[in-house]
Design a protein around this motif. Sequence first.
Motif, PDB file in Angstrom:
ATOM      1  N   LEU A  45      46.213  41.265  31.879  1.00  0.00           N
ATOM      2  CA  LEU A  45      44.346  41.530  31.481  1.00  0.00           C
ATOM      3  C   LEU A  45      44.271  39.534  32.106  1.00  0.00           C
ATOM      4  N   LEU A  46      45.260  38.916  32.124  1.00  0.00           N
ATOM      5  CA  LEU A  46      44.979  37.889  33.014  1.00  0.00           C
ATOM      6  C   LEU A  46      44.251  37.056  34.617  1.00  0.00           C
ATOM      7  N   PHE A  47      45.040  38.467  35.161  1.00  0.00           N
ATOM      8  CA  PHE A  47      43.778  37.825  36.594  1.00  0.00           C
ATOM      9  C   PHE A  47      43.078  38.661  36.486  1.00  0.00           C
ATOM     10  N   ALA A  48      43.280  39.621  35.275  1.00  0.00           N
ATOM     11  CA  ALA A  48      41.008  39.918  35.568  1.00  0.00           C
ATOM     12  C   ALA A  48      40.613  40.029  34.849  1.00  0.00           C
ATOM     13  N   LEU A  49      40.662  38.635  33.666  1.00  0.00           N
ATOM     14  CA  LEU A  49      39.659  37.562  33.505  1.00  0.00           C
ATOM     15  C   LEU A  49      39.022  37.279  34.438  1.00  0.00           C
ATOM     16  N   VAL A  50      40.476  36.233  34.655  1.00  0.00           N
ATOM     17  CA  VAL A  50      40.052  35.430  35.906  1.00  0.00           C
ATOM     18  C   VAL A  50      39.357  36.406  37.166  1.00  0.00           C
ATOM     19  N   LEU A  51      39.264  37.428  37.796  1.00  0.00           N
ATOM     20  CA  LEU A  51      39.079  37.396  39.308  1.00  0.00           C
ATOM     21  C   LEU A  51      38.012  38.219  38.539  1.00  0.00           C
ATOM     22  N   VAL A  52      37.995  39.429  37.284  1.00  0.00           N
ATOM     23  CA  VAL A  52      36.473  40.044  37.802  1.00  0.00           C
ATOM     24  C   VAL A  52      35.292  39.642  37.054  1.00  0.00           C
ATOM     25  N   THR A  53      33.795  39.755  37.335  1.00  0.00           N
ATOM     26  CA  THR A  53      33.349  38.852  37.223  1.00  0.00           C
ATOM     27  C   THR A  53      31.931  40.057  36.747  1.00  0.00           C
ATOM     28  N   SER A  54      31.551  40.696  37.303  1.00  0.00           N
ATOM     29  CA  SER A  54      30.510  42.078  36.889  1.00  0.00           C
ATOM     30  C   SER A  54      31.246  42.776  35.748  1.00  0.00           C
ATOM     31  N   ARG A  55      30.606  42.984  35.196  1.00  0.00           N
ATOM     32  CA  ARG A  55      31.316  44.241  34.118  1.00  0.00           C
ATOM     33  C   ARG A  55      31.146  45.662  34.119  1.00  0.00           C
ATOM     34  N   SER A  56      30.102  46.145  35.464  1.00  0.00           N
ATOM     35  CA  SER A  56      31.032  47.228  36.802  1.00  0.00           C
ATOM     36  C   SER A  56      32.254  47.641  36.895  1.00  0.00           C
TER      37      SER A  56
ATOM     38  N   LEU B  49      39.591  45.110  44.791  1.00  0.00           N
ATOM     39  CA  LEU B  49      39.968  44.581  45.778  1.00  0.00           C
ATOM     40  C   LEU B  49      40.899  43.185  46.150  1.00  0.00           C
ATOM     41  N   GLU B  50      39.841  42.296  45.189  1.00  0.00           N
ATOM     42  CA  GLU B  50      40.700  41.186  45.133  1.00  0.00           C
ATOM     43  C   GLU B  50      41.598  41.253  44.092  1.00  0.00           C
ATOM     44  N   LEU B  51      41.890  42.111  43.168  1.00  0.00           N
ATOM     45  CA  LEU B  51      43.154  42.233  42.313  1.00  0.00           C
ATOM     46  C   LEU B  51      44.095  43.235  43.013  1.00  0.00           C
ATOM     47  N   THR B  52      44.010  44.016  43.827  1.00  0.00           N
ATOM     48  CA  THR B  52      44.557  44.815  44.252  1.00  0.00           C
ATOM     49  C   THR B  52      45.255  44.096  45.345  1.00  0.00           C
TER      50      THR B  52
ATOM     51  N   TYR C  75      52.154  33.225  36.090  1.00  0.00           N
ATOM     52  CA  TYR C  75      51.032  34.136  36.012  1.00  0.00           C
ATOM     53  C   TYR C  75      49.499  32.980  36.015  1.00  0.00           C
ATOM     54  N   GLN C  76      50.238  31.534  34.664  1.00  0.00           N
ATOM     55  CA  GLN C  76      49.321  30.821  34.755  1.00  0.00           C
ATOM     56  C   GLN C  76      48.879  29.871  35.462  1.00  0.00           C
ATOM     57  N   SER C  77      50.582  29.863  36.119  1.00  0.00           N
ATOM     58  CA  SER C  77      50.594  28.709  36.746  1.00  0.00           C
ATOM     59  C   SER C  77      49.493  28.757  38.406  1.00  0.00           C
ATOM     60  N   VAL C  78      49.395  29.919  38.785  1.00  0.00           N
ATOM     61  CA  VAL C  78      48.445  30.276  39.663  1.00  0.00           C
ATOM     62  C   VAL C  78      46.912  30.422  39.306  1.00  0.00           C
ATOM     63  N   LEU C  79      46.718  29.960  38.570  1.00  0.00           N
ATOM     64  CA  LEU C  79      45.413  30.946  38.376  1.00  0.00           C
ATOM     65  C   LEU C  79      43.789  30.090  38.945  1.00  0.00           C
ATOM     66  N   VAL C  80      43.500  29.253  38.222  1.00  0.00           N
ATOM     67  CA  VAL C  80      43.138  28.004  39.258  1.00  0.00           C
ATOM     68  C   VAL C  80      42.988  28.117  40.900  1.00  0.00           C
ATOM     69  N   PRO C  81      44.044  27.776  41.304  1.00  0.00           N
ATOM     70  CA  PRO C  81      44.237  28.142  42.995  1.00  0.00           C
ATOM     71  C   PRO C  81      43.793  29.703  43.166  1.00  0.00           C
ATOM     72  N   LEU C  82      44.426  30.862  42.228  1.00  0.00           N
ATOM     73  CA  LEU C  82      44.508  31.891  43.135  1.00  0.00           C
ATOM     74  C   LEU C  82      42.605  31.936  42.980  1.00  0.00           C
ATOM     75  N   ARG C  83      41.994  31.497  41.593  1.00  0.00           N
ATOM     76  CA  ARG C  83      40.511  32.095  41.525  1.00  0.00           C
ATOM     77  C   ARG C  83      39.480  30.873  43.132  1.00  0.00           C
ATOM     78  N   GLN C  84      40.220  29.747  43.100  1.00  0.00           N
ATOM     79  CA  GLN C  84      39.554  29.207  43.695  1.00  0.00           C
ATOM     80  C   GLN C  84      39.948  29.824  45.477  1.00  0.00           C
ATOM     81  N   PHE C  85      40.532  30.354  46.032  1.00  0.00           N
ATOM     82  CA  PHE C  85      40.848  31.249  46.738  1.00  0.00           C
ATOM     83  C   PHE C  85      40.597  31.930  47.503  1.00  0.00           C
ATOM     84  N   TRP C  86      39.952  32.921  46.088  1.00  0.00           N
ATOM     85  CA  TRP C  86      39.197  34.021  46.615  1.00  0.00           C
ATOM     86  C   TRP C  86      37.561  33.525  46.521  1.00  0.00           C
ATOM     87  N   SER C  87      37.381  32.596  45.901  1.00  0.00           N
ATOM     88  CA  SER C  87      36.178  31.643  45.533  1.00  0.00           C
ATOM     89  C   SER C  87      35.359  30.866  47.284  1.00  0.00           C
TER      90      SER C  87
END
Lengths: 303, 379
Positions: free
Chosen positions: A240-251, A169-172, A136-148
């Motif tokens: 928790l890892l992907f959620a921390l990286v991908l979910v930004t809004s508190r709602s 949706l991104e998480l799904t 998981y850890q190795s894809v965190l940065v590219p994953l965030r960039q990809f969704w940006s």
Amino acid sequence: MATADGTGRSVGDRIAEHRAELDTQRVVLYAVLVGLVGFYLSPLWAGLTTAFKSQAGFINTSPLEPPTPAWFTVEPWELAFATLQGGLVNSVMFVVPATILSALFGSFAAYGLTKLSWRGQVGILVIFLAGVFLPYQSVLVPLRQFWSIVDLAGLLAFAPVLANRADLLELTITHTAYGIPICTILFRSYYKTLGDEMIEAAKIDGANAFGIYKRIVLPLSLPMFAVTLIYQFTQVWNDLLFALVLVTSRSNYVVTQSLNELQGSMAQEYNIQMAGAFIAALPTIIIYIVFGRQFAKGITGAS
Amino acid sequence: MAELTLGNVTKRFDDVVAVDDVSIEIDDGEFLVLVGPSGCGKSTTLRMIAGLETISDGRIAIDGDVVNDAPAQQRDIAMVFQSYALYPHMTVRENMRFGLEESTTLEKAEMDSRVEDAAETLEIDDLLERKPGELSGGQQQRVALGRAIVRDPAVFLMDEPLSNLDAKLRSGMRTELQRLQEELGVTTVYVTHDQTEAMTMSDRIAILDGGELQQVATPLECYHRPTNRFVAGFIGEPSMNFFDVSLEDGRLVDSDIEFEYPLSSVVRDSVGETTELVLGIRPEDVELLDARETAHDFPVVVDVVEPMGNENNLLVRFPDTDTESTFNVIVDGMCHVEAGKRYVIRIPESAIHVFDRETGAALHNREIEDETELLASRV
């Protein structure tokens, strides 16, 4: 009773002796087993008792002691639930589709890799296998960039309801993609045991590749679906890892993030945290109970 | 119902030739048995007809239409597999109806009545709501047959369908299958390694060895008029006895054991110039005598007597040879024979076969009275 051998002991004596030996063995065995049960259950027990104690009760008693009426309260559960509520709903909203989709696509892919013949299967299979071992850890940065770059919220701007939920949706999609390799491997090993002659019989009976999947392979893979559903659900729910990286809004916070919120900044309210942990874990337990029988079948390979 | 034509059909797996230039014409309604030892290419041939294997060379035609490139789904054939290949999650009824649902547009009621008719014919109508796992091997076999019959296909293909049944059930099913095929009149190709099934069930037998077609003929023609040594040895149980001999002055000679067998001019003519030969004689054609009378009689030692009741199966050898070189003789069950004693056997010239040792081709086959009548008949 007559003596049966040269030692002069009667048969009855020898049986009694044998039984005594057996009994000692059993007593030791059960003692060890009970000890192990206690060892494994004690953290759960401590958590459960703590969750039913008031803050004062937690401070004044040992965690293993059951709550006395004076310290007993359900307030921690109410407080924890109030905080986790939104996270629970959000989690269900993305975990269920991600679980079902990765199992379904894994099953499709495995069917294609075992029961249909085409060139280059081995190469594809190797890619799937590699996917299982991607940390998981190795894809965190590219994953965030990809969704940006994709900017899902922008793409969904025409429908504000969906745009607000873009994080989920991104998480799904991310979890579906990440789950497909392991699901494919699981289904593949199962499909290899399905008789080729049965598939050939269906072909001769006039069924096409999709018909064979729908009417023969899919119904026969229910036990393996139970295995992948339980496995994927637990994996995705607890992430928790992907959620921390991908979910930004508190709602859009998912349950693992909400659970993290229960950690107070000044005082540690262990009773609330324990209650929260139990609430957050509940859905995975329910899934185990619901699919348990099929799960056992899938694991043992019985059908 | 249809004719089935295999024209120079060849199948190569990489460098291995599994089926080599096989041509067979199968008539409408005919029961053809493909037989041969394991690995001879008989199952591959069947799978090519079914459309489960591609054809490397040649053509396969059903009723004149070449089906080389048609997928299995479009060939209008039905197949019974050795493992039965039933769908375990469906009831017997659903198993039998599956083919109709996938390949026809019949009404539901029509499908049901067809399934029930077929189930009645096969006497499995009381099992329709059961699942395959609850059935015995023989019942599963019938369901697999039923699944094929219901489709009413142009061609039936059967891949060793009886080999998973016990001996008693097998002989019963053999008769029933034959009766069924005759009733339905559907062109059938049946693969087996069992020469008894081949002999008893077929209209014609096609014998394969090493991917090559050895002979296509009626069962008795294969038995009495084999085209080569392989067919002669494969058909018949116990199999034909073979002796390596050479032709010297009109006699077949094996100098090692002082065996000399004079030939009449008829046999000599059919043998021609070839000198390295194999003499073949079926065990039941050898006669047991008390004393030498003619030049075709030879002294032997009986090694083993296997009483079968109706007949005695003897393992005999020529004197002064080792026990490795025994051969089979079958005599009447009432005839008392003692192991270890010396007897005289007669190898009647009318019953001998002579093969070219190098090519294996039959140069001379036994004489038969009423030849055409016998060979055309079905057992």
